[in-house]
Design a protein around this motif. Structure first.
Motif, mmCIF file in Angstrom:
data_model
loop_
_atom_site.group_PDB
_atom_site.id
_atom_site.type_symbol
_atom_site.label_atom_id
_atom_site.label_comp_id
_atom_site.label_asym_id
_atom_site.label_seq_id
_atom_site.Cartn_x
_atom_site.Cartn_y
_atom_site.Cartn_z
ATOM 1 N N TYR A 84 0.841 -1.187 0.000
ATOM 2 C CA TYR A 84 0.000 0.000 0.000
ATOM 3 C C TYR A 84 0.885 1.250 0.000
ATOM 4 N N TRP A 134 -1.892 -1.887 4.841
ATOM 5 C CA TRP A 134 -3.030 -0.979 4.813
ATOM 6 C C TRP A 134 -2.917 0.052 5.927
ATOM 7 N N GLY A 158 -2.144 -3.045 -3.507
ATOM 8 C CA GLY A 158 -3.433 -3.356 -2.908
ATOM 9 C C GLY A 158 -4.024 -4.630 -3.471
ATOM 10 N N ASP A 166 -13.866 3.012 0.506
ATOM 11 C CA ASP A 166 -12.810 2.230 -0.130
ATOM 12 C C ASP A 166 -13.376 1.464 -1.330
#
Length: 280
Positions: free
Chosen positions: A2, A37, A119, A260
């Motif tokens: 990320y 994350w 991701g 998200d």
């Protein structure tokens, strides 16, 4: 991997990672940092007395530094068959510092990169050969046969969340249960040699949950989603597999509500409409 988090998290995590590297009598070697994350994890290659390794640091609030996610990797090390391709866990350290709890895990290094590096969502078609797909199918079958008291998905959550996020009446009763990795997305799989990473959340889930999650994270690349349906069709095309797709779609629609995975919303709703036979 990320994006790099806010500066205060970067400074804190880098300092903690450097300190535990020294504690393990290791030193950082070449290679970029790998962030999880929102800066929850920081990993990088180190040289240790036992040879090169991958040192992964996890940080959570101190009052959350225990339980299923904290113990998952060690439990996987003790429970998973050796034929499941994954990095082996060498050492594990835990400590608290003020309001933060930390877990450091030293793994064998993985020779290949993850399929995605920014991701879990697949955005470009990966070059995956038949042996890779066969290895994945075999690994998921092995994982499904492992007995555990750990729980990855709860019926109570499905009873509440599926009607809410699918927006239509749906039978939320899980048809069958088996053990799952629980977070099987493209940033947790390596290629061209297969390795399955990050075993924090493994446990019992609806049958087909892992295949359904990987398929759902592939919806922006229809060709790969079709490949996945071919190679994992023995799970996905069953009633249990289709139910698991709805479970994962529910979970991801919940993340959309939080801001998200916004570009997944339309494909998620389209796929749910196909599975349900009605527009959502």
């Amino acid at each position: 991997m990320y994006s790099v988090p806010e500066p205060e998290v970067v400074d804190r995590m880098r300092q903690a990672h450097a300190e535990v590297t020294v504690q393990l009598q290791a030193q950082a070697v070449g290679g970029a940092e790998s962030w999880g994350w929102r800066g929850r994890t920081l990993s990088r290659l180190v040289a240790a007395p036992t040879g090169d390794g991958w040192l992964r640091l996890v940080s959570v609030p101190a009052d959350k530094a225990d339980g299923k996610l904290w113990e998952g990797p060690m439990a996987a090390e003790l429970s998973m068959p050796s034929d499941v391709p994954r990095p082996r866990l060498r050492r594990r350290l835990t400590w608290a510092d003020g309001e933060h709890g930390y877990l450091a895990e030293l793994y064998d290094p993985v020779p290949n990169r993850t399929v995605t590096v920014d991701g879990p969502v697949l955005r470009d078609k990966p070059a995956l050969d038949a042996a890779w797909w066969a290895g994945l199918a075999g690994a998921l079958d092995l994982v499904a046969g492992v007995w555990t008291s750990r729980v990855a998905v709860r019926q109570e959550y499905l009873d509440r969340a599926m009607p809410q996020f699918l927006g239509v009446p749906v039978d939320t009763t899980v048809p069958a249960w088996s053990t799952a990795h629980g977070d099987l997305h493209w940033a947790n799989l390596t290629a061209p040699s297969l390795s399955v990473l990050d075993w924090e959340g493994w446990g019992v889930a609806p049958v087909g949950f892992d295949a359904a999650m990987l398929h759902t994270y592939s919806l922006l690349v229809p060709e790969t989603a079709a490949q996945l349906r071919r190679h994992l069709g023995h799970v996905l095309t069953t009633p249990a597999g289709r139910f698991s797709e709805l479970v994962v779609i529910t979970m991801l629609l919940q993340t959309v509500q939080r801001g998200d995975n916004l570009d997944l919303e339309a494909p998620l709703r389209e796929r749910a409409s196909v599975l349900l036979g009605t527009t959502i």
